[in-house]
Enzyme design. Structure first.
Site, short mmCIF file in Angstrom:
data_model
loop_
_atom_site.label_atom_id
_atom_site.label_comp_id
_atom_site.label_asym_id
_atom_site.label_seq_id
_atom_site.Cartn_x
_atom_site.Cartn_y
_atom_site.Cartn_z
N GLU A 5 23.84 75.66 86.89
CA GLU A 5 24.92 76.60 87.21
C GLU A 5 24.36 77.92 87.73
OE1 GLU A 5 27.68 77.09 83.92
OE2 GLU A 5 27.43 75.01 83.28
N GLU A 22 26.77 73.62 75.62
CA GLU A 22 26.76 74.85 74.82
C GLU A 22 27.02 74.66 73.32
OE1 GLU A 22 29.62 77.37 76.82
OE2 GLU A 22 28.33 77.59 78.57
C1 GLA Z 1 29.85 77.92 81.36
C2 GLA Z 1 30.38 76.52 81.64
C3 GLA Z 1 30.88 76.40 83.04
C4 GLA Z 1 31.72 77.58 83.46
C5 GLA Z 1 30.95 78.85 83.23
C6 GLA Z 1 31.76 80.05 83.66
O1 GLA Z 1 28.61 78.14 81.86
O2 GLA Z 1 29.44 75.53 81.42
O3 GLA Z 1 31.66 75.24 83.12
O4 GLA Z 1 32.91 77.60 82.75
O5 GLA Z 1 30.67 78.93 81.86
O6 GLA Z 1 32.42 79.85 84.84
#
Ligand code: GLA
Length: 336
Positions: free
Chosen positions: A245, A138
């Site tokens: 994710e 990020e």
């Molecule tokens: C982001 C992070 C993850 C997690 C999510 C929320 O996407 O990359 O590690 O913390 O937020 O759970």
């Protein structure tokens, strides 16, 4: 209808063996509470929090590997792969790394030295046992034309902190696939920025091998065409893609409703249709995709239960709160 026997024998990861690994994010509780489900359907795991900087090195030089080690052990016993998440991020990172021991902000050389020590120690420990690392998480800005988000990493070390992280990780484990990972990855503006960043790293011969598409999506957003366009544009860089994710929230991000104590039939149907469409796209592009990881495994536990609305439950996965397959699961199996 599936027979009971067939239900018991069927393994999602086997059904998808020819395409990509099927992963789940786990924590120390779900590693126990979801172990049957994980063993049956998944062949890759990721630590939800246990490999983040603040967990592994909360105090300078004092590494805590116990929880992460347990996950590696579980994966080994069950013949699963492990995705490492994450080495460099602006969140869940302890303050000490940016501060001088005597107080005040640390200088650039010291910050990079600390980054190197962390990456060396962690990546070397799991060398050969982690097939892919989210090296930088990020780093891109969501707003306007700005490419990188403002962070202490950027303020102190400059934009080179990204390249450095990849170089350190590659030196520690030359065989691990190294990823840049981000959310809103299918949004037209952010997609362009992720593409630009990774392209510029590749042009400088920085060892980056993949783009992690976090894929925190919902019932309507992003549009299938946007997902497809992102995959195509990222893959055009010759990098591997991981879905890192994934969850399909029942609510739009700005939907602040709290009157829903169980998913409605309409929600479940919509979700099943979305999973079906999305996995069609994943299969279509599977030669570019190494793994599809869900940010959890079953609806009894998801980080979305309290985010962004306090005390509101969500049901984003293929398995319900009792770990039973939902229509979403059957769709991605039966419509293959
Ligand atoms: C982001 C992070 C993850 C997690 C999510 C929320 O996407 O990359 O590690 O913390 O937020 O759970």
């Amino acid at each position: 209808m599936k027979t009971i026997e067939h239900r018991d024998l069927l393994k999602l990861s086997e059904e998808y063996e020819e395409h990509f690994l099927i992963g789940a994010a786990v924590n120390t509780k779900t590693l126990i509470s979801h172990q049957q489900l994980l063993k049956q359907h998944f062949n890759s795991i990721t630590a939800e929090n246990e490999m983040k900087f603040e967990r592994l090195q909360p105090i300078e030089g004092q590494f805590q590997f116990e929880a992460a080690d347990r996950m590696l052990e579980f994966a080994k016993q069950n013949n699963m792969g492990v995705r490492g998440h994450t080495l460099v991020w602006h969140n869940q990172t302890p303050a000490w790394i940016f501060e001088q021991r005597s107080g005040g902000i640390v200088d650039r050389a010291t910050l990079l030295e600390r980054m190197k020590t962390h990456i060396d120690t962690v990546v070397t420990r799991y060398k050969g046992n982690i097939y892919a690392w989210d090296v930088v998480n990020e780093a891109i800005s969501d707003s306007g034309n700005e490419l990188l988000r403002s962070s202490k990493w950027l303020d102190i070390a400059g934009e080179q902190f990204i390249a450095k992280a990849f170089e350190y990780a590659h030196a520690a484990d030359p065989s691990a696939l190294l990823f840049y990972n981000d959310y809103n990855e299918s949004d037209a503006v952010k997609r362009e920025k992720i593409y630009r960043l990774v392209k510029s790293l590749k042009e400088k011969d920085i060892p980056i091998h993949g783009i992690g598409m976090q894929s925190h999506w919902n019932l309507d957003h992003p549009a299938i065409d946007d997902i497809r366009r992102s995959i195509e544009q990222y893959a055009s860089l010759g990098v591997t893609l991981d879905i890192t994710e994934m969850d399909l929230s029942m609510f739009h991000f700005d939907d602040r409703r709290t009157d829903c104590s169980a998913p409605t039939e309409a929600m479940l149907e919509k979700q099943a249709e979305r999973y079906d469409q999305i996995f069609k796209v994943f299969r279509e592009y599977s030669k570019h995709i190494t793994s599809v990881t869900f940010w959890g495994a079953a609806d009894d536990y998801t980080w979305l239960d309290h985010f962004p609305v306090q005390n509101r439950k969500n049901w984003p996965f293929l398995f319900d709160a009792l770990h039973q397959p939902k229509q979403s699961f059957w769709n991605i199996i039966n419509n293959k």
